[in-house]
Scaffold this motif. Structure first.
Motif, short mmCIF file in Angstrom:
data_model
loop_
_atom_site.label_atom_id
_atom_site.label_comp_id
_atom_site.label_asym_id
_atom_site.label_seq_id
_atom_site.Cartn_x
_atom_site.Cartn_y
_atom_site.Cartn_z
N VAL A 383 35.59 -13.20 9.11
CA VAL A 383 34.17 -13.11 8.80
C VAL A 383 33.33 -13.28 10.07
CG1 VAL A 383 32.24 -14.22 7.59
CG2 VAL A 383 34.39 -13.76 6.39
N ALA A 384 33.71 -14.25 10.89
CA ALA A 384 32.96 -14.50 12.13
C ALA A 384 32.98 -13.26 13.02
CB ALA A 384 33.55 -15.69 12.88
N GLY A 385 34.12 -12.59 13.10
CA GLY A 385 34.21 -11.39 13.91
C GLY A 385 33.34 -10.26 13.36
N ARG A 386 33.40 -10.06 12.04
CA ARG A 386 32.62 -8.98 11.43
C ARG A 386 31.11 -9.23 11.53
NH1 ARG A 386 36.77 -8.92 7.44
NH2 ARG A 386 35.56 -10.26 6.03
N VAL A 387 30.71 -10.44 11.17
CA VAL A 387 29.28 -10.75 11.12
C VAL A 387 28.67 -10.76 12.52
CG1 VAL A 387 27.56 -12.48 10.50
CG2 VAL A 387 29.45 -11.99 8.94
N SER A 388 29.34 -11.35 13.48
CA SER A 388 28.78 -11.41 14.83
C SER A 388 28.71 -10.02 15.46
CB SER A 388 29.60 -12.36 15.71
OG SER A 388 30.95 -11.91 15.84
N SER A 389 29.65 -9.14 15.10
CA SER A 389 29.60 -7.76 15.59
C SER A 389 28.42 -7.01 14.98
CB SER A 389 30.91 -7.05 15.25
OG SER A 389 30.87 -5.69 15.65
N LEU A 390 28.24 -7.15 13.68
CA LEU A 390 27.10 -6.50 13.02
C LEU A 390 25.77 -7.03 13.54
CD1 LEU A 390 28.36 -6.35 9.32
CD2 LEU A 390 27.81 -4.39 10.77
N ALA A 391 25.74 -8.33 13.82
CA ALA A 391 24.49 -8.95 14.28
C ALA A 391 24.02 -8.32 15.59
CB ALA A 391 24.68 -10.45 14.45
N VAL A 392 24.98 -7.99 16.46
CA VAL A 392 24.62 -7.31 17.71
C VAL A 392 23.98 -5.96 17.40
CG1 VAL A 392 25.54 -6.22 19.80
CG2 VAL A 392 26.41 -8.46 19.08
N GLU A 393 24.55 -5.23 16.45
CA GLU A 393 24.01 -3.92 16.08
C GLU A 393 22.63 -4.04 15.44
OE1 GLU A 393 26.86 -1.74 13.76
OE2 GLU A 393 28.53 -2.45 14.99
N TRP A 394 22.46 -5.03 14.57
CA TRP A 394 21.15 -5.21 13.91
C TRP A 394 20.04 -5.40 14.93
CZ3 TRP A 394 23.03 -9.56 10.08
CH2 TRP A 394 23.94 -9.01 9.17
N MET A 395 20.37 -6.09 16.02
CA MET A 395 19.36 -6.41 17.02
C MET A 395 19.18 -5.32 18.06
SD MET A 395 20.05 -10.50 17.58
CE MET A 395 18.56 -10.73 18.55
N GLY A 396 20.03 -4.29 18.01
CA GLY A 396 19.90 -3.19 18.96
C GLY A 396 20.10 -3.64 20.39
N GLY A 397 19.25 -3.17 21.28
CA GLY A 397 19.37 -3.51 22.69
C GLY A 397 19.28 -5.00 22.95
N MET A 398 18.45 -5.69 22.18
CA MET A 398 18.31 -7.14 22.37
C MET A 398 19.57 -7.89 21.98
SD MET A 398 15.54 -7.73 23.83
CE MET A 398 15.62 -9.52 23.71
N GLY A 399 20.41 -7.27 21.16
CA GLY A 399 21.68 -7.90 20.83
C GLY A 399 22.73 -7.69 21.89
N PHE A 400 22.56 -6.65 22.69
CA PHE A 400 23.58 -6.29 23.67
C PHE A 400 23.38 -6.98 25.01
CE2 PHE A 400 25.85 -3.27 26.49
CZ PHE A 400 27.06 -3.22 25.81
N ARG A 402 22.35 -10.06 27.76
CA ARG A 402 22.71 -11.47 27.84
C ARG A 402 21.50 -12.39 27.82
NH1 ARG A 402 27.28 -10.75 32.14
NH2 ARG A 402 26.10 -12.20 33.41
N GLU A 403 20.36 -11.84 27.48
CA GLU A 403 19.16 -12.67 27.42
C GLU A 403 19.20 -13.62 26.22
OE1 GLU A 403 14.36 -12.02 26.78
OE2 GLU A 403 15.53 -10.46 27.76
N GLY A 404 19.77 -13.13 25.13
CA GLY A 404 19.84 -13.95 23.92
C GLY A 404 21.26 -14.42 23.65
N LEU A 405 21.53 -14.82 22.41
CA LEU A 405 22.83 -15.40 22.06
C LEU A 405 23.73 -14.47 21.27
CD1 LEU A 405 21.81 -19.04 21.04
CD2 LEU A 405 22.74 -18.27 23.21
N ALA A 406 23.20 -13.29 20.83
CA ALA A 406 23.98 -12.43 19.95
C ALA A 406 25.30 -12.00 20.57
CB ALA A 406 23.15 -11.20 19.56
N GLU A 407 25.27 -11.51 21.80
CA GLU A 407 26.51 -11.04 22.42
C GLU A 407 27.47 -12.19 22.70
OE1 GLU A 407 27.63 -11.35 25.86
OE2 GLU A 407 26.09 -12.87 26.20
N LYS A 408 26.93 -13.38 22.91
CA LYS A 408 27.80 -14.54 23.13
C LYS A 408 28.53 -14.94 21.86
CE LYS A 408 27.84 -19.38 24.56
NZ LYS A 408 28.59 -19.82 23.36
N PHE A 409 27.84 -14.95 20.73
CA PHE A 409 28.50 -15.23 19.47
C PHE A 409 29.63 -14.22 19.22
CE2 PHE A 409 24.49 -17.45 17.93
CZ PHE A 409 25.09 -18.70 17.80
N PHE A 410 29.35 -12.95 19.53
CA PHE A 410 30.36 -11.91 19.34
C PHE A 410 31.59 -12.18 20.19
CE2 PHE A 410 31.60 -7.33 20.48
CZ PHE A 410 32.42 -7.19 19.36
#
Length: 440
Positions: A383-400, A402-410
């Motif tokens: 679940v952690a792998g699926r959700v953190s991957s989707l979260a990056v996509e939901w946020m678009g460029g801001m998820g990709f 390193r300014e935020g935490l999305a890519e780190k969670f992934f």
């Protein structure tokens, strides 16, 4: 900031004095209060009681202590850890001030009794703390997890009274512990463990090496598994306690990793390290049994780390898509396709949490929990792998970026399928238990 331990101690003591009489009144004839009372949990230990004797509570219902633990750790994580998460990840190093504050907050001695300087709480309280820390930084979470569920538990279960008096106060207040089992060819196959121990007049000499050892850079206390009698195979594996500074003990290499980069993972070398005889942990030849028992409990902690990570990634992303990110004139989170993904992800997180807390409750109740722990770790990491991957996509460029935490969670999520038993090992464990149950 007020210490977690000081804040929760009154609630812990209330639970110790109030719960026992309440459960005693519910006990069936023939069961004493001692048999039925479990002061830190919301469920009873009387497994033979009829359903009418058991107060129905949701799996994720927290006691007063556990609720206060969640609230206090959440505040500590957001106020103290969150501002340093990105810098620690970039530096690939745990901030020493964070480590010091983890001890000050009592989070490194959750289950250690008060008489040894610990918090004197229950196992589920530790799981709650691990999950809350992972919502902010899985690296900090795994430091606390390994220290509590593997290291402290080993000393509490199998340490002599002299070892408990010597080390538990230190482990509760200022000394990070490390669990040293894995080797280059002995990861999933613990039977292949090659580190050797030789008995001497004053104790033991240990030679060999370990890999993938969590907390090893910060640790000053090491539980090391070595084979004292190779002729007996895995039945010769024995547990020993080493301290940083012992001659022959060296940290050879710090690994550079994909995720949980602030958590140290190192290679350890043992060049005839002299260990005094009193540092034998438990009984000779029981090390393999101890390691498996500890890892079964530790897997619940890893499950909690993964559910916390998934929650952190989900919350970080939905706040952005429901409040800030707009496309085609409306918030991205208002599109039905996005809402379905968000709802599905949260449902999976809730299911993973149910598995984790069910395993924790069964462990506390003294019931068989090995398959439950394996299922919890397996599914929570998925679940952690699926959700953190989707979260990056939901946020678009801001998820990709390193300014935020999305890519780190992934990145951090990947380790959940690897350490303390790979996903395939969890599947093997689950299948073996099911096969034994259903084979006629």
């Amino acid at each position: 900031m007020r210490s977690v331990v000081r804040a929760l101690r009154p609630a812990v003591r209330r639970s110790q004095t109030v719960s026992a009489p309440r459960l005693q009144r519910r006990a069936r004839p023939g069961f004493s209060a001692l048999q039925c009372a479990r002061p830190f949990s919301t469920t009873q230990t009387c497994r033979d009681a009829s359903l009418a004797d058991v107060a129905p509570t949701p799996i994720t219902h927290f006691s007063e202590v556990e609720t206060a633990m969640a609230e206090t750790v959440q505040k500590f994580a957001n106020d103290v850890i969150l501002p340093k998460v990105r810098d620690m990840d970039e530096a690939e190093q745990m901030d020493p001030a964070i480590v010091e504050q983890l001890f000050e907050q009592g989070l490194m001695g959750v289950e250690i009794p008060e008489e040894y300087g610990g918090a004197g709480m229950n196992f589920t309280a530790a799981i709650v703390g691990i999950e809350e820390l992972a919502r902010v930084d899985p690296s900090v979470s795994v430091m606390v997890d390994v220290h509590n569920t593997l290291v402290n538990t080993a000393v509490l279960k199998w340490g002599s009274e002299a070892l408990k008096k010597k080390y538990l106060p230190r482990l509760a207040t200022n000394t990070v512990g490390s669990f040293c089992l894995s080797e280059p060819v002995s990861g999933s196959d613990a039977f292949a463990l090659a580190t050797k121990a030789t008995e001497t007049e004053s104790g033991f000499k240990i030679s060999g090496g370990k890999m993938w050892i969590t907390n090893s850079m910060e640790a000053e206390f090491f539980i090391v598994f070595a084979n004292l009698d190779p002729s007996k195979g895995y039945r010769g594996i024995t547990a020993f306690i080493m301290e940083k500074g012992m001659k022959g003990l060296s940290i050879a290499k710090k690994e550079k990793k994909l995720g949980i980069k602030a958590s140290s993972t190192c290679v350890l070398n043992f060049d005839d390290v002299e260990v005094p005889k009193e540092n034998l942990l438990g009984e000779r030849g029981q090390g393999y049994k101890y390691a498996i028992s500890l890892l079964n409990e530790g897997r619940i902690g890893i499950g909690a780390q993964m559910t916390g990570l998934a929650l952190g990634a989900w919350e970080n992303a939905v706040k952005y898509v429901w409040n800030d990110r707009k496309q085609f004139g409306k918030l991205v989170g208002e599109f039905q396709g996005m809402q379905h993904q968000i709802a599905q992800s949260y449902t999976e997180i809730a299911a993973a949490r149910a598995l984790v807390y069910n395993a924790a409750r069964k462990k506390e109740a003294g019931e068989e929990f090995v398959m439950d722990a394996a299922m919890a770790k397996l599914y929570a990491s998925q679940v952690a792998g699926r959700v953190s991957s989707l979260a990056v996509e939901w946020m678009g460029g801001m998820g990709f970026v390193r300014e935020g935490l999305a890519e780190k969670f992934f990145r951090d999520s990947k380790i959940g399928a690897i350490y303390e038993g790979t996903s395939n090992i969890q599947l093997n464990t689950i299948a073996k238990i099911l096969q034994k149950e259903y084979t006629v």
